[in-house]
Design a protein around this motif. Sequence first.
Motif, PDB file in Angstrom:
ATOM      1  N   GLY A  71       0.003   6.457  -7.291  1.00 45.71           N
ATOM      2  CA  GLY A  71       1.330   6.022  -7.724  1.00 45.71           C
ATOM      3  C   GLY A  71       1.370   5.494  -9.146  1.00 45.71           C
ATOM      4  O   GLY A  71       2.453   5.234  -9.677  1.00 45.71           O
ATOM      5  N   THR A  72       0.200   5.346  -9.796  1.00 46.29           N
ATOM      6  CA  THR A  72       0.211   4.842 -11.177  1.00 46.29           C
ATOM      7  C   THR A  72      -0.131   5.950 -12.182  1.00 46.29           C
ATOM      8  O   THR A  72      -0.203   5.711 -13.379  1.00 46.29           O
ATOM      9  N   GLN A  90       8.472  11.466  -4.849  1.00 46.71           N
ATOM     10  CA  GLN A  90       8.697  10.042  -4.562  1.00 46.71           C
ATOM     11  C   GLN A  90       8.252   9.184  -5.746  1.00 46.71           C
ATOM     12  O   GLN A  90       8.889   8.175  -6.057  1.00 46.71           O
ATOM     13  N   GLU A  91       7.146   9.562  -6.366  1.00 48.18           N
ATOM     14  CA  GLU A  91       6.682   8.821  -7.548  1.00 48.18           C
ATOM     15  C   GLU A  91       7.669   8.997  -8.704  1.00 48.18           C
ATOM     16  O   GLU A  91       7.993   8.036  -9.406  1.00 48.18           O
ATOM     17  N   GLN A  94      10.674   6.818  -8.688  1.00 40.65           N
ATOM     18  CA  GLN A  94      10.511   5.439  -9.169  1.00 40.65           C
ATOM     19  C   GLN A  94      11.098   5.296 -10.573  1.00 40.65           C
ATOM     20  O   GLN A  94      11.577   4.241 -10.956  1.00 40.65           O
ATOM     21  N   SER A 100      14.754  11.561  -5.667  1.00 44.79           N
ATOM     22  CA  SER A 100      14.640  11.303  -4.225  1.00 44.79           C
ATOM     23  C   SER A 100      15.243  12.445  -3.412  1.00 44.79           C
ATOM     24  O   SER A 100      14.918  12.593  -2.232  1.00 44.79           O
ATOM     25  N   THR A 176       6.136   3.765  -1.919  1.00 48.52           N
ATOM     26  CA  THR A 176       7.293   3.703  -2.816  1.00 48.52           C
ATOM     27  C   THR A 176       8.549   3.622  -1.951  1.00 48.52           C
ATOM     28  O   THR A 176       8.506   3.917  -0.754  1.00 48.52           O
ATOM     29  N   ASP A 177       9.653   3.251  -2.593  1.00 45.89           N
ATOM     30  CA  ASP A 177      10.903   3.063  -1.846  1.00 45.89           C
ATOM     31  C   ASP A 177      11.326   4.318  -1.090  1.00 45.89           C
ATOM     32  O   ASP A 177      11.773   4.247   0.049  1.00 45.89           O
TER      33      ASP A 177
END
Length: 330
Positions: A71-72, A90-91, A94, A100, A176-177
């Motif tokens: 995710g980074t 999904q990343e 962000q 999304s 992630t959200d």
Amino acid sequence: RRAAIGAALSVGVMVGAAGSAVAQDRMTFTLATAGSETDQRSVAMAQVFAPMVSEFADYQPGYNATLFAQGTELEAISRGNLTMSIASAQELAQFFPEFSIFATGYVHQDAAHQVRVFNDPLMDPFKQKVEDELGVKLLSVMYLGRRHVNLRQSREELDVQTPADLAGVNLRMPGTDAWQFLGSALGASPTPVAFTEVYTALSTGAVDGQDNPLPTVVDAKFYEVTKQIALTSHLVDLNYIAFSKETWDSLTADQQLTVQRAADAAAAWGRLKQLDKENSLADFIRSQGVEIYTPDLEAFRTHVQAQYVGSEFAAAWPEGVLERINELGN
Ligand code: KDO
């Protein structure tokens, strides 16, 4: 003769770019992924992408999130610390909430649909924004597969037919959200855990289950620490081959073409391999004592889709894009 002229020209360009009489330094393309070395996307990059760019670049993969935490990676590319990653929608969501839409349950129908969507003009503004605002080029779309619900409980303990059956189930979802929302939309209680920690979380009972495609269940040996898979197919999951715009801009036009072709070839090869695995692994997983069955798919689809309607995610989707994605479906 053409080839000779071509070679002479590209040497000329290299000399010019390097600003010296010696040939241009070789480049290193570093890729970070949370996936393992034996994940088909990793294999595709190593066996197809790497040899295709080998004339001018060394490909250096870092697996299992050893280079950057899951995710980074996109931020690392953006800051100039990394060349490539296998990025999820999904990343990207962000940074750009509209992504999304590609991470929403029951939107993509299959691998071919993902490719049609990625190559459709509807993607152009998405790709452009990522390039302009994050300095990342999305080169190609990779197939990860159909994600299913994979639990520690046996089917006798918990028979999953509808989202209501997942009430109170502590389901690991990536952190992630957009992922967490999908977990809730399935009816479960989502918990964020990094991919590299999932096996341990399952074996200790820190979580009840996880969701991933069958090839991942086998590659990561989740079948050793779970008892059932409900084939929810809630997300036909994809990843993008993400590439540093800064590095891209330093390439000659020929090299850019080669990198693009190498990415497309790796994605196509990996897609076929992954589809093949997806179609053939159920028997092996069953032989390991994991029950695999199909729940009430209509109940899951209806429930999941209803959760997105009116959500903050749906509010970020540009007008007409969902309709266009659906048009590109079967
Ligand atoms: C996961 O964390 O479950 C996931 O499947 C999410 C994907 O987007 C992808 O990043 C993948 O992990 C990793 O590459 C490990 O397979």
